[in-house]
Design an enzyme around this catalytic site. Structure first.
Site, short mmCIF file in Angstrom:
data_model
loop_
_atom_site.label_atom_id
_atom_site.label_comp_id
_atom_site.label_asym_id
_atom_site.label_seq_id
_atom_site.Cartn_x
_atom_site.Cartn_y
_atom_site.Cartn_z
N VAL A 205 0.82 -1.21 0.00
CA VAL A 205 0.00 0.00 0.00
C VAL A 205 0.86 1.27 0.00
O VAL A 205 0.66 2.16 -0.81
CB VAL A 205 -0.96 0.00 1.21
CG1 VAL A 205 -1.58 1.36 1.44
CG2 VAL A 205 -2.05 -1.04 0.98
N GLU B 284 -7.58 2.56 2.43
CA GLU B 284 -7.18 2.29 1.05
C GLU B 284 -7.98 1.11 0.50
O GLU B 284 -8.15 0.11 1.18
CB GLU B 284 -5.67 1.99 1.01
CG GLU B 284 -5.14 1.78 -0.37
CD GLU B 284 -5.56 2.88 -1.34
OE1 GLU B 284 -5.31 4.06 -1.05
OE2 GLU B 284 -6.18 2.56 -2.37
N PHE C 184 -17.25 -9.96 -8.15
CA PHE C 184 -17.08 -10.75 -6.92
C PHE C 184 -18.10 -11.88 -6.81
O PHE C 184 -18.53 -12.24 -5.72
CB PHE C 184 -17.11 -9.85 -5.67
CG PHE C 184 -15.76 -9.31 -5.36
CD1 PHE C 184 -15.22 -8.28 -6.11
CD2 PHE C 184 -14.98 -9.86 -4.36
CE1 PHE C 184 -13.96 -7.80 -5.87
CE2 PHE C 184 -13.71 -9.39 -4.11
CZ PHE C 184 -13.20 -8.35 -4.87
N ALA D 49 -17.08 -18.24 -8.19
CA ALA D 49 -16.87 -19.32 -7.21
C ALA D 49 -15.42 -19.80 -7.34
O ALA D 49 -14.81 -19.73 -8.39
CB ALA D 49 -17.84 -20.46 -7.49
N CYS E 283 -5.92 -9.18 3.16
CA CYS E 283 -6.95 -8.30 3.72
C CYS E 283 -8.19 -9.03 4.24
O CYS E 283 -8.51 -8.94 5.42
CB CYS E 283 -7.36 -7.26 2.69
SG CYS E 283 -6.04 -6.09 2.35
N1 LIG Z 1 -2.18 -5.16 0.59
C1 LIG Z 1 -3.36 -4.69 0.22
O1 LIG Z 1 -3.90 -5.04 -0.84
C2 LIG Z 1 -4.09 -3.69 1.06
C3 LIG Z 1 -5.19 -3.02 0.53
C4 LIG Z 1 -5.86 -2.08 1.33
C5 LIG Z 1 -5.43 -1.84 2.63
N2 LIG Z 1 -4.37 -2.53 3.13
C6 LIG Z 1 -3.92 -2.22 4.48
O2 LIG Z 1 -2.77 -1.41 4.41
C7 LIG Z 1 -1.88 -1.70 5.49
C8 LIG Z 1 -0.50 -2.07 4.96
O3 LIG Z 1 -0.63 -3.26 4.20
P1 LIG Z 1 0.54 -3.78 3.23
O4 LIG Z 1 -0.02 -4.95 2.50
O5 LIG Z 1 1.09 -2.63 2.46
O6 LIG Z 1 1.61 -4.25 4.32
P2 LIG Z 1 3.15 -4.66 4.11
O7 LIG Z 1 3.45 -5.65 5.15
O8 LIG Z 1 3.37 -5.00 2.66
O9 LIG Z 1 3.95 -3.30 4.38
C9 LIG Z 1 4.08 -2.71 5.64
C10 LIG Z 1 5.44 -2.05 5.72
O10 LIG Z 1 5.50 -1.27 6.90
C11 LIG Z 1 6.83 -1.31 7.39
N3 LIG Z 1 6.87 -0.88 8.80
C12 LIG Z 1 6.39 -1.52 9.89
N4 LIG Z 1 6.63 -0.80 11.01
C13 LIG Z 1 7.27 0.33 10.62
C14 LIG Z 1 7.77 1.46 11.29
N5 LIG Z 1 7.66 1.59 12.62
N6 LIG Z 1 8.37 2.42 10.58
C15 LIG Z 1 8.48 2.31 9.23
N7 LIG Z 1 8.03 1.26 8.54
C16 LIG Z 1 7.42 0.27 9.21
C17 LIG Z 1 7.24 -2.75 7.15
O11 LIG Z 1 8.64 -2.90 7.16
C18 LIG Z 1 6.60 -3.02 5.79
O12 LIG Z 1 7.50 -2.75 4.74
C19 LIG Z 1 -2.55 -2.81 6.29
O13 LIG Z 1 -3.28 -2.24 7.34
C20 LIG Z 1 -3.50 -3.44 5.29
O14 LIG Z 1 -4.61 -4.03 5.90
C21 LIG Z 1 -3.68 -3.43 2.37
#
Ligand SMILES: NC(=O)c1ccc[n+]([C@@H]2O[C@H](COP(=O)([O-])OP(=O)(O)OC[C@H]3O[C@@H](n4cnc5c(N)ncnc54)[C@H](O)[C@@H]3O)[C@@H](O)[C@H]2O)c1
Length: 436
Positions: free
Chosen positions: A11, A151, A252, A255, A263
């Site tokens: 994200v 997001e 969505f 099946a 997520c």
């Molecule tokens: N992946 C998706 O499709 C998606 C879609 C919508 C929302 N989200 C939400 O977005 C959020 C992030 O998801 P993601 O898939 O990008 O996660 P991810 O695990 O790919 O990325 C998270 C990043 O945050 C970094 N991080 C953690 N603690 C930190 C700190 N203290 N300082 C700096 N960096 C730090 C980690 O090293 C990692 O690179 C989650 O809450 C998820 O639910 C994800």
């Protein structure tokens, strides 16, 4: 406008690169030194179509940079996004918010100007209030507004989704927050993407309600698929027949082996936890979670049945095509492939797998599975093929070659990408989902 993005995963990196592409000055921050080193070297830490070119272009234009130094990264930023992970907490399914609060603390301690702190991570209702408290407790003398901006991008189509969203949800409690967010998203607003302003708590809940609703749609169709198999129906016809109704919508309704990914599984669990905490049950979501959990292993049993049942299957080998929870990503989090392979291994069926992008991430999660270099080497000598993820590369397999490499022409298609009649004509014992 200067924007800081804390957390440079799926994200944070996509959002940061897209904001830079809109003309903002963006710093992506991550505590993972290896990730930032790779980004400095122009190597993407994740697979997302089009991301490498988008990042390279904006780095070259001087609008996008990377650092592990949060204090440096947030200096002068008007909007500081928190985009760190919120995985399921071990034991109770509640969202683990420790990363979010750690960032809030560090931001508070290092803030050098007034700023809006924006939670982009998916967080339970009330998290914004706590982030506000953490920032206040840090003693920062600067004006801070805490905003929720969930997001909705989909992995595999993330850049398009971010640049042309169905809507942008902003939960803000004051004018400062609303003004800065309007400026952040002005380029998108000009594209006529609707900007929906709500309270912070409503915005936090919107994200969970959206994901729980989508998970429900998928799970509903999966149960219809099971029913189709029993009554002699075709779930694809049923999906089309209901999806053409504008009130239902056609998306969505596919099946398959059950939802997975980073997520839906964790967000549905977190919503259950919130509902429990507030004594306001969400029974439909409870059922969805249960049905989906059972489904993944049931798909493993479907493969065992195709091999002739548990006794016949013992000692056989299955070629698994596709490991990631959906195509065009390398994300393996909660992928159905993990439970399916586990069920097969438990039944003493060995698995050889191929995935175009996910094998590196899959390896530590599926130590019993042999990873192969291409689909045909996975199929070579196997007793059956199972298609778990609908990558384009599997849609037009050379069926004669597949048949000649298999010990028996058994194909289980958990994504319905082939047509039953054509497969039977091609000489396969073909099983799919919800098509008698
Ligand atoms: N992946 C998706 O499709 C998606 C879609 C919508 C929302 N989200 C939400 O977005 C959020 C992030 O998801 P993601 O898939 O990008 O996660 P991810 O695990 O790919 O990325 C998270 C990043 O945050 C970094 N991080 C953690 N603690 C930190 C700190 N203290 N300082 C700096 N960096 C730090 C980690 O090293 C990692 O690179 C989650 O809450 C998820 O639910 C994800």
């Amino acid at each position: 406008m200067k924007i800081a993005m804390v957390g440079s995963g799926y994200v944070g990196l996509v959002s940061g690169a897209c904001f830079a592409d809109f003309g903002h000055d963006v710093v992506c921050i991550d505590k993972d030194q290896a990730k930032i080193d790779r980004l400095h070297a122009g190597v993407m830490p994740i697979y997302e179509p089009g991301l490498d070119a988008l990042v390279a272009g904006n780095v070259k234009a001087g609008r996008l940079s990377f650092t592990t130094d949060l204090a440096e990264g947030i200096r002068g930023a008007s909007a500081i996004f928190i985009a760190v992970g919120t995985p399921s907490r071990r034991g109770d399914g509640h969202a683990d918010l420790s990363f979010v609060y750690a960032v809030a603390r560090e931001v508070g301690e290092n803030l050098s100007n007034d700023a809006v702190v924006v939670t982009k991570s998916t967080v339970p209702v009330g998290t914004g209030d706590e982030v506000e408290r953490v920032l206040r407790d840090s003693g920062t003398p600067h004006l801070v507004s805490v905003v929720s901006n969930p997001e909705f991008l989909r992995e595999g189509a993330a850049i398009g989704d971010f640049k042309r969203p169905d809507r942008i949800v902003i939960g803000a409690e004051d004018d400062f927050g609303r003004e800065v967010m309007r400026e952040v998203y002005r380029p998108l607003f000009l594209n006529e993407s609707p900007l929906l302003f709500t309270s912070r708590r409503s915005s936090e809940l919107i994200k969970y309600a959206a994901n729980a609703f989508l998970a429900t749609k998928i799970t509903f169709m999966n149960e219809m698929a099971d029913l189709c198999e029993k009554v002699g129906g075709n779930v694809q016809d049923v999906a089309r027949g209901i999806g053409l109704d504008g009130r239902i919508g056609s998306k969505f309704l596919h099946a398959g082996p059950g939802y997975g990914g980073s997520c839906f599984p964790k967000d549905t669990l977190a919503l259950l936890k919130t509902a429990e905490d507030y004594e306001s049950p969400v029974r439909i979501v409870e059922a969805v979670v249960k049905v989906n959990d059972l489904r993944k292993r049931a798909m493993g049993r479907k493969v065992i049945e195709a091999l002739g049942g548990p006794d016949e299957a013992r000692g056989k080998r299955v070629a698994m095509l596709g490991l990631t929870f959906k195509p065009n990503t390398d994300d393996m989090r909660d992928s159905p492939a993990i439970a399916i392979a586990q069920t097969l291994n438990d039944a003493k069926v060995s698995v050889a797998a191929y995935d175009p992008e996910g094998m590196e991430q899959a390896r530590p999660l599926m130590s019993e599975v042999e990873m192969m270099g291409d689909p045909y080497s996975a199929i070579d000598g196997a007793d059956a093929v199972v298609i778990v993820t609908e990558w384009d590369a599997f849609r037009a397999l050379d069926l004669n070659r597949v048949k000649s490499l298999l010990k028996a022409p058994v194909l289980v298609d958990l994504r319905n990408i082939y047509q039953p009649e054509a497969m039977r004509e091609a000489g396969f014992a073909y099983t799919s989902v919800g098509r008698a």
